[in-house]
Design a protein around this motif. Structure first.
Motif, PDB file in Angstrom:
ATOM      1  N   ARG A   1       0.851  -1.243   0.139  1.00  0.00           N
ATOM      2  CA  ARG A   1       0.061   0.113   0.006  1.00  0.00           C
ATOM      3  C   ARG A   1       0.793   1.306  -0.131  1.00  0.00           C
ATOM      4  O   ARG A   1       0.562   2.302  -0.620  1.00  0.00           O
ATOM      5  CB  ARG A   1      -0.944   0.127   1.285  1.00  0.00           C
ATOM      6  N   THR A   2       1.959   1.245   0.795  1.00  0.00           N
ATOM      7  CA  THR A   2       2.978   2.397   0.686  1.00  0.00           C
ATOM      8  C   THR A   2       3.673   2.596  -0.659  1.00  0.00           C
ATOM      9  O   THR A   2       3.574   3.726  -1.222  1.00  0.00           O
ATOM     10  CB  THR A   2       4.097   2.391   1.788  1.00  0.00           C
ATOM     11  N   VAL A   3       3.976   1.505  -1.075  1.00  0.00           N
ATOM     12  CA  VAL A   3       4.561   1.450  -2.472  1.00  0.00           C
ATOM     13  C   VAL A   3       3.822   1.952  -3.510  1.00  0.00           C
ATOM     14  O   VAL A   3       4.286   2.763  -4.572  1.00  0.00           O
ATOM     15  CB  VAL A   3       5.322   0.126  -2.842  1.00  0.00           C
ATOM     16  N   THR A   4       2.608   1.580  -3.510  1.00  0.00           N
ATOM     17  CA  THR A   4       1.575   1.917  -4.709  1.00  0.00           C
ATOM     18  C   THR A   4       0.904   3.045  -4.548  1.00  0.00           C
ATOM     19  O   THR A   4       0.079   3.528  -5.421  1.00  0.00           O
ATOM     20  CB  THR A   4       0.387   0.742  -4.883  1.00  0.00           C
ATOM     21  N   GLU A   5       0.988   3.848  -3.404  1.00  0.00           N
ATOM     22  CA  GLU A   5       0.187   4.936  -3.087  1.00  0.00           C
ATOM     23  C   GLU A   5       0.380   6.082  -4.234  1.00  0.00           C
ATOM     24  O   GLU A   5       1.578   6.442  -4.331  1.00  0.00           O
ATOM     25  CB  GLU A   5       0.597   5.633  -1.645  1.00  0.00           C
ATOM     26  N   GLY A   6      -0.501   6.642  -4.817  1.00  0.00           N
ATOM     27  CA  GLY A   6      -0.453   7.609  -5.714  1.00  0.00           C
ATOM     28  C   GLY A   6      -0.120   7.317  -6.981  1.00  0.00           C
ATOM     29  O   GLY A   6       0.193   7.941  -7.916  1.00  0.00           O
ATOM     30  N   LYS A   7       0.078   6.089  -7.204  1.00  0.00           N
ATOM     31  CA  LYS A   7       0.457   5.448  -8.692  1.00  0.00           C
ATOM     32  C   LYS A   7      -0.827   4.843  -9.458  1.00  0.00           C
ATOM     33  O   LYS A   7      -1.319   3.775  -8.806  1.00  0.00           O
ATOM     34  CB  LYS A   7       1.572   4.405  -8.670  1.00  0.00           C
ATOM     35  N   ILE A   8      -1.198   5.613 -10.391  1.00  0.00           N
ATOM     36  CA  ILE A   8      -2.449   5.111 -10.957  1.00  0.00           C
ATOM     37  C   ILE A   8      -2.082   3.671 -11.749  1.00  0.00           C
ATOM     38  O   ILE A   8      -3.382   2.899 -11.837  1.00  0.00           O
ATOM     39  CB  ILE A   8      -2.776   6.199 -12.225  1.00  0.00           C
TER      40      ILE A   8
ATOM     41  N   GLU B   1      -4.071  -3.027  -8.201  1.00  0.00           N
ATOM     42  CA  GLU B   1      -3.580  -3.974  -7.099  1.00  0.00           C
ATOM     43  C   GLU B   1      -3.649  -3.433  -5.603  1.00  0.00           C
ATOM     44  O   GLU B   1      -3.743  -4.019  -4.755  1.00  0.00           O
ATOM     45  CB  GLU B   1      -1.920  -4.082  -7.422  1.00  0.00           C
ATOM     46  N   ARG B   2      -3.590  -2.057  -5.582  1.00  0.00           N
ATOM     47  CA  ARG B   2      -3.420  -1.378  -4.300  1.00  0.00           C
ATOM     48  C   ARG B   2      -4.948  -1.536  -3.726  1.00  0.00           C
ATOM     49  O   ARG B   2      -4.956  -1.975  -2.741  1.00  0.00           O
ATOM     50  CB  ARG B   2      -3.237   0.116  -4.687  1.00  0.00           C
ATOM     51  N   ALA B   3      -5.912  -1.469  -4.536  1.00  0.00           N
ATOM     52  CA  ALA B   3      -7.469  -1.734  -4.080  1.00  0.00           C
ATOM     53  C   ALA B   3      -7.536  -3.085  -3.704  1.00  0.00           C
ATOM     54  O   ALA B   3      -8.232  -3.550  -2.574  1.00  0.00           O
ATOM     55  CB  ALA B   3      -8.485  -1.435  -5.120  1.00  0.00           C
ATOM     56  N   ARG B   4      -7.059  -4.245  -4.254  1.00  0.00           N
ATOM     57  CA  ARG B   4      -7.317  -5.430  -3.897  1.00  0.00           C
ATOM     58  C   ARG B   4      -6.412  -5.915  -2.555  1.00  0.00           C
ATOM     59  O   ARG B   4      -7.056  -6.661  -1.821  1.00  0.00           O
ATOM     60  CB  ARG B   4      -6.705  -6.387  -5.068  1.00  0.00           C
ATOM     61  N   VAL B   5      -5.440  -5.363  -2.234  1.00  0.00           N
ATOM     62  CA  VAL B   5      -4.387  -5.568  -1.056  1.00  0.00           C
ATOM     63  C   VAL B   5      -5.596  -4.845  -0.031  1.00  0.00           C
ATOM     64  O   VAL B   5      -5.365  -5.457   1.150  1.00  0.00           O
ATOM     65  CB  VAL B   5      -3.190  -5.294  -1.248  1.00  0.00           C
ATOM     66  N   THR B   6      -5.826  -3.629  -0.481  1.00  0.00           N
ATOM     67  CA  THR B   6      -6.624  -3.003   0.585  1.00  0.00           C
ATOM     68  C   THR B   6      -7.906  -3.937   1.186  1.00  0.00           C
ATOM     69  O   THR B   6      -8.300  -3.751   2.121  1.00  0.00           O
ATOM     70  CB  THR B   6      -7.138  -1.558   0.088  1.00  0.00           C
ATOM     71  N   LEU B   7      -8.619  -4.215   0.087  1.00  0.00           N
ATOM     72  CA  LEU B   7      -9.727  -5.150   0.259  1.00  0.00           C
ATOM     73  C   LEU B   7      -9.446  -6.348   1.314  1.00  0.00           C
ATOM     74  O   LEU B   7      -9.995  -6.709   2.317  1.00  0.00           O
ATOM     75  CB  LEU B   7     -10.204  -5.452  -0.943  1.00  0.00           C
ATOM     76  N   THR B   8      -8.268  -6.860   1.015  1.00  0.00           N
ATOM     77  CA  THR B   8      -7.680  -8.277   1.769  1.00  0.00           C
ATOM     78  C   THR B   8      -7.470  -7.830   3.220  1.00  0.00           C
ATOM     79  O   THR B   8      -7.845  -8.170   4.274  1.00  0.00           O
ATOM     80  CB  THR B   8      -6.522  -8.442   1.181  1.00  0.00           C
ATOM     81  N   LEU B   9      -6.720  -6.554   3.400  1.00  0.00           N
ATOM     82  CA  LEU B   9      -6.586  -6.060   4.619  1.00  0.00           C
ATOM     83  C   LEU B   9      -7.784  -5.559   5.522  1.00  0.00           C
ATOM     84  O   LEU B   9      -7.974  -5.860   6.725  1.00  0.00           O
ATOM     85  CB  LEU B   9      -5.652  -4.554   4.642  1.00  0.00           C
ATOM     86  N   ALA B  10      -8.823  -4.875   4.757  1.00  0.00           N
ATOM     87  CA  ALA B  10      -9.963  -4.503   5.460  1.00  0.00           C
ATOM     88  C   ALA B  10     -10.800  -6.004   6.020  1.00  0.00           C
ATOM     89  O   ALA B  10     -11.354  -6.014   6.974  1.00  0.00           O
ATOM     90  CB  ALA B  10     -11.030  -3.890   4.411  1.00  0.00           C
TER      91      ALA B  10
END
Length: 447
Positions: free
Chosen positions: A123-130, A135-144
């Protein structure tokens, strides 16, 4: 992004070098991971500077596979992911491929803590990268989901709802819809129904016309029913159930459509009277399937008929079965409130019926018809007048209620003029018919 980069011509093709060196590096990694990583980083730099996308992806994946076995907490893996994503000239497609490779390993994480740390790193690495927003959304869903399983609904909701997936052009429509539905679910579990309603509006309802997503349609309307029930918007609840009722998979299964149709009837009769409510109630009454539910069919007929329903009688005839349903059961949340609301709808129906048959009625007689006290009668009449449902005036000294709206001089003259016009039209029509009959008789006598 990936299409454009795939067209970039590499300065050198490192395929043969990698075919020769990678097996040796894998063997070396079994005894000396540091030395193996050093050789991989040299190859990574060469392939990156040569813009060899295919070879860069191979090297980055190899680095991921090698570093995951270096320690139990994957600290070296996460460190390398951060460093490699910041390298100058690194192709975006290669970064995306590396991130995806790490995501594929998450289920193999040695511990839950390691998995969470790796997700946070991604999430840190992908932040702000369109180019890696999906991929950021998917790992965020997993974390949630992890936080939800731990019982921390508030944190799960905050984590997931910070993402605006409806703006992601690279995400599939189904996945996008599933993501938003999860956001809505977490908001409902958190008790934030206002935010849940706002998020639900991001979903295009016409998307559910596609037969392939009817499973999502049912989930969506289940959440919408919960939101509307929280706000006691019975007409909205009934309309949501109608959408469920129109779903082919529901219609084909009596075990599904019968309870849905039952709920439609209950929430329609619970909804305050207006044109839409009345129209839907009449349409449901025409549904032949309603006849398979005798109690509900009779309840609908009572509400659309211009006849009085005595509440004590309604309670006696329907009370036992209705109080056992999940809508009116005392064991359910707001079950007693909905039962009281049903009583109010019955009384309001009776007042509307009385207003159609009486222009003036004594208060004592009206209270007798409604099975209410004089105070309750005045409160119900005042409420309906305020809503614009009926016209009524209460004369307390004379103890009389007037339902006929007084007409001014212009209204009386207009009514009289219209009646005279109608009368003259009838006289003219009758005159024509008499003349026609006389002519027909004249022709017959001549013959």
């Amino acid at each position: 992004m990936s299409t454009d980069e795939s067209l970039i011509k590499a300065e050198k093709d490192y395929t043969e070098e990698l075919d020769a060196q990678l097996p040796e590096i894998r063997t070396l990694a079994k005894s000396n991971i540091a030395a193996a990583l050093e050789k991989l980083l040299v190859l990574e730099k060469q392939t990156r500077q040569a813009s060899d996308l295919a070879s860069s992806k191979r090297v980055l994946k190899e680095i991921v596979e090698t570093t995951k076995d270096a320690d139990k907490d994957w600290s070296l893996l996460n460190e390398q992911v951060q460093l490699l994503s910041k390298k100058h000239g690194q192709l975006k497609t290669a970064i995306g491929y590396m991130i995806q490779s790490v995501i594929d390993l998450l289920d193999k994480a040695p511990s839950e803590a390691t998995k969470i740390a790796t997700i946070e790193n991604i999430r840190t690495v992908t932040e702000g990268k369109i180019f890696v927003e999906v991929e950021r959304a998917r790992v965020t869903l997993t974390l949630a989901k992890i936080r939800e399983a731990e019982g921390d609904i508030a944190t799960a909701c905050d984590i997931l709802c910070e993402l605006q997936v409806e703006t992601y052009g690279s995400m599939d429509q189904r996945e996008k819809t599933e993501f938003i539905l999860k956001q809505v679910e977490l908001c409902i579990l958190k008790g934030d129904f206002t935010q849940a309603l706002i998020l639900s509006r991001k979903i295009l309802v016409r998307y559910f016309e596609n037969p392939d997503v009817h499973d999502l349609k049912l989930i969506y309307y289940d959440y919408m029913i919960k939101i509307s029930l929280h706000d006691h918007k019975y007409l909205d609840v009934a309309q949501h159930y109608l959408h469920v009722y129109d779903t082919p998979s529901v219609v084909a299964d009596p075990a599904q459509w019968k309870p849905v149709l039952t709920h439609i009837v209950y929430y329609l009769v619970l909804a305050p009277f207006d044109n839409l409510e009345s129209d839907l109630l009449h349409k449901i009454n025409l549904d032949h399937k309603l006849q398979t539910l005798p109690l509900q069919a009779e309840l609908v007929k009572n509400f659309i008929a211009n006849e009085l329903m005595r509440w004590p009688k309604v309670e006696e005839v329907y009370g036992k079965e209705l109080r056992q349903s999940d809508v009116f059961s005392p064991k359910e949340d707001d079950g007693d409130r909905r039962w009281d609301d049903l009583r109010k709808r019955v009384i309001e129906h009776n007042i509307r019926v009385v207003s159609k048959y009486y222009t003036r009625i004594r208060t004592a007689r009206l209270t007798q018809l409604l099975d209410l006290t004089e105070k309750e009668t005045e409160e119900f009449i005042s409420s309906l007048v305020t809503q614009g449902t009926i016209y009524a005036r209460i004369n307390r000294p004379e103890r009389v209620v007037t339902f006929a709206k007084p007409q001014d001089t212009n209204d009386i003259l207009n009514t009289w003029s219209a009646n005279i016009g109608t009368l003259l039209d009838h006289v003219e029509s009758i005159g024509h018919l008499i003349t026609k009959e006389e002519m027909m008789n004249g022709i017959k006598s001549q013959s």
